[in-house]
Enzyme design. Structure first.
Site: not given
Ligand code: UDP
Length: 351
Positions: A34, A83, A127, A129, A152, A156, A191, A212
């Site tokens: 979409n 997705f 995920s 998560t 979120y 999942k 990730n 990240l």
């Molecule tokens: N992280 C960080 N700075 C950022 C974004 C993420 O230090 O600007 C760290 C975050 O705390 C985690 C890791 O990078 O330890 C992965 O984070 P991300 O949001 O990419 O994925 P998540 O594991 O939360 O799904």
């Protein structure tokens, strides 16, 4: 005849990489999106990479049940990879109804349509998560899930359960009354990061990235001033969090392996779950320094307080996927980080 796969959310980051790998493996693909969280950049990139100008693209919202049903009637679909969902954890906390409505309703519509059409297999993008802060590491597929810490994450978990229940309930159907059995696989991604080696498709975050790697590449290119590393006082070797960073092309290939397992009738259970990661924990600090080294640059970063909701460490036991899907992550951390940087530069050159 070639098998046809519907990729919902196929114009997005992971969906576009999966479309490329499906086509390379000999599948026909229908992309449905979409466009709520992307533009045509990645779909155009997919066409260039595959040399295919004729990939069907349907601009539909999977929350529209009539549109989803029509899609299944218009194309003979052998498998669907779902997705199409919202994915920002923080936003889901602020707007839970938006997340529950979109992520659950779209999946329910996909499942209704799959159940009404013969031979449809459903692959759900889940995920890591769902594991939350696991007590033992690495996590296997039978590691207990923890209560979700965000809407979120809850969508999942709920979607996994909905798929499991639909598979169970439809097993008895034989097409009478227009109802067919549905088979399902949930892939739990760790990730995802990086981009296609061509640098024609990759992650396109809207606004300030939460993840990240896009934050790193945007800092390196000068779009962001400074990367904050959230927390350096965790109980890990260098004090920063540990994650299992999986290359997006490797991840896409796992989808091809899972779809093949479904359409070739090789599933051992009608509903299966696989962890998709590398099996290797990497700290945030390690990732940042590896990015600097492989791309020959210095990143402006600082240590900042912990981010609420982050787990200290999570990585995958991937032995089930390795054995059953005949798949394993192949690209090195360095290759992936180089591809992420090449993609960011490609975006800057074409801005
Ligand atoms: N992280 C960080 N700075 C950022 C974004 C993420 O230090 O600007 C760290 C975050 O705390 C985690 C890791 O990078 O330890 C992965 O984070 P991300 O949001 O990419 O994925 P998540 O594991 O939360 O799904």
């Amino acid at each position: 005849m070639k098998k046809r796969v519907l990729v919902s959310g196929g114009a997005g980051y992971i969906g576009s990489h999966v479309t490329v790998e499906l086509i390379a493996a000999g599948y026909e693909v229908v992309v449905a999106d979409n466009m709520s969280n992307c533009d045509m950049t990645c779909f155009e990139g997919v066409k260039k990479i595959t040399g295919r100008d004729d990939i069907p693209f349907e601009k539909i919202d999977c929350c529209d049940s009539a549109a989803v049903d029509k899609l299944f009637s218009d194309y003979a679909i052998d498998a669907v990879i779902h997705f199409a969902a919202f994915k920002a954890v923080g936003e889901s906390v602020a707007e839970p109804l938006k997340y529950y409505r979109n992520n659950l309703l779209s999946f329910l519509n996909i499942l209704e349509a799959a159940k009404s059409h013969s031979g449809c297999n459903v692959l759900f993008s889940s995920s890591a998560t769902v594991y939350g802060e696991a007590e033992t590491l690495p996590v296997t597929e039978s590691t207990p899930r923890m209560p979700a810490t965000s809407p979120y994450g809850n969508t999942k978990q709920m979607s996994e359960d909905i798929l499991r229940d639909v598979v169970f309930a439809t097993a008895k159907y034989d097409g009478k009354d227009g109802q067919w059995p549905v088979k399902g696989i949930a892939l739990r991604y760790f990730n995802p990061m990086g981009a296609h080696p061509s640098a024609l498709i990759g992650e396109l975050p809207r606004g300030v990235p939460n993840n990240l790697v896009p934050f790193i590449t945007q800092t390196a290119i000068g779009k962001r001033e400074c990367l904050s590393i959230f927390g350096n006082d965790y109980p890990t070797a260098d004090g920063t969090c540990l994650r299992d960073y999986i290359d997006v092309v490797d991840l896409a290939k796992a989808h091809v392996a899972a779809v093949s397992r479904m359409v070739e009738g090789k599933m051992k259970e009608d509903y299966e779950i696989f962890n998709i990661g590398t099996g290797r924990p990497v700290s945030v600090y390690e990732l940042v320094t590896a990015f600097e080294k492989v791309n020959g640059l210095k990143l402006n970063y600082k240590f900042a307080p912990r981010r609420p909701g982050d787990v200290v460490a999570i990585w995958a036991d991937t032995s089930l996927a390795n054995k059953e899907l005949g798949w394993k992550a192949e690209r090195t951390l360095e290759q992936t980080l180089a591809s992420a940087w090449a993609w960011e530069k490609h975006l800057a050159e074409n801005a």
